[in-house]
Design a protein around this motif. Structure first.
Motif, short mmCIF file in Angstrom:
data_model
loop_
_atom_site.label_atom_id
_atom_site.label_comp_id
_atom_site.label_asym_id
_atom_site.label_seq_id
_atom_site.Cartn_x
_atom_site.Cartn_y
_atom_site.Cartn_z
N GLN A 1 -48.20 19.09 -25.80
CA GLN A 1 -46.90 19.53 -26.30
C GLN A 1 -46.62 20.95 -25.85
O GLN A 1 -47.54 21.76 -25.69
CB GLN A 1 -46.83 19.46 -27.83
N ALA A 2 -45.33 21.23 -25.65
CA ALA A 2 -44.87 22.59 -25.36
C ALA A 2 -43.84 22.99 -26.40
O ALA A 2 -43.04 22.17 -26.83
CB ALA A 2 -44.27 22.67 -23.96
N VAL A 3 -43.89 24.25 -26.79
CA VAL A 3 -43.00 24.78 -27.83
C VAL A 3 -42.08 25.82 -27.22
O VAL A 3 -42.52 26.68 -26.43
CB VAL A 3 -43.83 25.43 -28.97
N VAL A 4 -40.80 25.76 -27.56
CA VAL A 4 -39.83 26.76 -27.13
C VAL A 4 -39.05 27.24 -28.35
O VAL A 4 -38.93 26.51 -29.34
CB VAL A 4 -38.86 26.21 -26.07
N PRO A 5 -38.50 28.46 -28.30
CA PRO A 5 -37.70 28.93 -29.42
C PRO A 5 -36.36 28.21 -29.49
O PRO A 5 -35.82 27.76 -28.47
CB PRO A 5 -37.51 30.42 -29.12
N ALA A 6 -35.84 28.10 -30.69
CA ALA A 6 -34.50 27.56 -30.92
C ALA A 6 -33.70 28.61 -31.68
O ALA A 6 -34.23 29.29 -32.58
CB ALA A 6 -34.57 26.27 -31.72
N TYR A 7 -32.42 28.74 -31.34
CA TYR A 7 -31.58 29.80 -31.89
C TYR A 7 -30.40 29.21 -32.65
O TYR A 7 -29.96 28.08 -32.37
CB TYR A 7 -31.09 30.71 -30.77
N ALA B 1 -30.42 17.43 -29.60
CA ALA B 1 -29.24 17.68 -30.44
C ALA B 1 -29.61 17.59 -31.91
O ALA B 1 -29.11 18.39 -32.74
CB ALA B 1 -28.14 16.67 -30.11
N ASP B 2 -30.47 16.66 -32.28
CA ASP B 2 -30.89 16.52 -33.68
C ASP B 2 -31.63 17.76 -34.15
O ASP B 2 -31.42 18.25 -35.27
CB ASP B 2 -31.76 15.29 -33.85
N ALA B 3 -32.51 18.30 -33.29
CA ALA B 3 -33.26 19.50 -33.65
C ALA B 3 -32.34 20.70 -33.79
O ALA B 3 -32.45 21.49 -34.73
CB ALA B 3 -34.35 19.77 -32.62
N ALA B 4 -31.39 20.85 -32.85
CA ALA B 4 -30.45 21.97 -32.91
C ALA B 4 -29.59 21.87 -34.16
O ALA B 4 -29.36 22.87 -34.86
CB ALA B 4 -29.59 22.00 -31.66
N ALA B 5 -29.10 20.67 -34.48
CA ALA B 5 -28.25 20.49 -35.65
C ALA B 5 -29.00 20.75 -36.94
O ALA B 5 -28.42 21.23 -37.93
CB ALA B 5 -27.67 19.07 -35.66
#
Length: 223
Positions: free
Chosen positions: A153-159, A124-128
């Motif tokens: 670590q794994a990376v995913v996109p955030a929109y 939630a902190d990353a999305a905010a």
């Protein structure tokens, strides 16, 4: 040599399930000796019992301080013959009493790209914050929250439209892949500390692209 593993949970235990699934599939060379929770209603305990794994609840509120609680966890884990610990949604920090009992053998998964967004609301902190990429981290545990040396670590996109739930679902899919992989490296004795850095023996400098994101070091067959 099979990894004699204890898994600590506080909630639903979906990462526990991913570990169980990889053990049963023969990809992860581990023997889950006990699943331990500080919450009696943690569904992770039910998951363990469904697979015939000993499940123990220790209510932390019944102990006189963190050290006393950790000492009892150590006793239970040793009683079941485990010598490595995977924290899988365990919502308590552990003390030197616990870490000293299993030096270099306690790992955790966090739903963010550490050192960014530590704490219980990483997704939630990353999305905010409006990040464009997020992800998850498997790391060794030390005395500070979400601080120890990073294993994978794994990376995913955030929109822009993401919230903690939608971003968290994308992250969780990768958690279920990288956590068993990290534990397999631990089982094989391939993790070497170089200061704050962790070297995976036999794994060169390569980043793997998957259908859901990017992983470093790359996942191996079976994961």
């Amino acid at each position: 040599m099979s990894l004699a593993l204890a898994v600590l949970v506080s909630g639903s235990g979906s990462n526990l399930q991913s570990i169980i699934d990889k053990v049963e599939a023969g990809a992860l060379d581990a023997d889950i000796r006990v699943v331990l929770s500080n919450k009696p209603d943690a569904y992770g305990l039910t998951r363990a019992r469904t697979h015939g794994i000993p499940a123990v609840c220790l209510d932390h509120k019944r102990f006189d301080g963190r050290e006393a609680f950790d000492a009892e966890m150590v006793r239970v884990i040793r009683e079941h013959g485990a010598d490595a610990v995977a924290m899988a949604g365990f919502m308590r920090m552990v003390t030197p009493v616990f870490l000293g009992a299993f030096p270099g053998r306690v790992v955790n998964i966090h739903p963010a790209l550490l050192p960014s967004f530590p704490g219980v609301h990483g997704q939630a902190d990353a999305a905010a914050y409006g990040v464009r990429f997020s992800g998850c981290t498997v790391h060794f545990v030390d005395e500070k929250m979400d601080h120890g040396p990073v294993i994978i670590q794994a990376v995913v996109p955030a929109y822009p439209e993401d919230d903690g739930d939608t971003l968290g679902a994308r992250i969780l899919a990768m958690e279920h892949r990288i956590y068993p992989q990290a534990l397999q490296w631990l089982a094989e004795g391939r993790l070497r500390h170089a200061g704050r850095k962790v070297v995976v023996e036999g794994c060169g400098p390569c980043v793997a692209l998957t259908g859901a994101g990017m992983v470093n070091p790359p996942l191996e067959p079976g994961f």
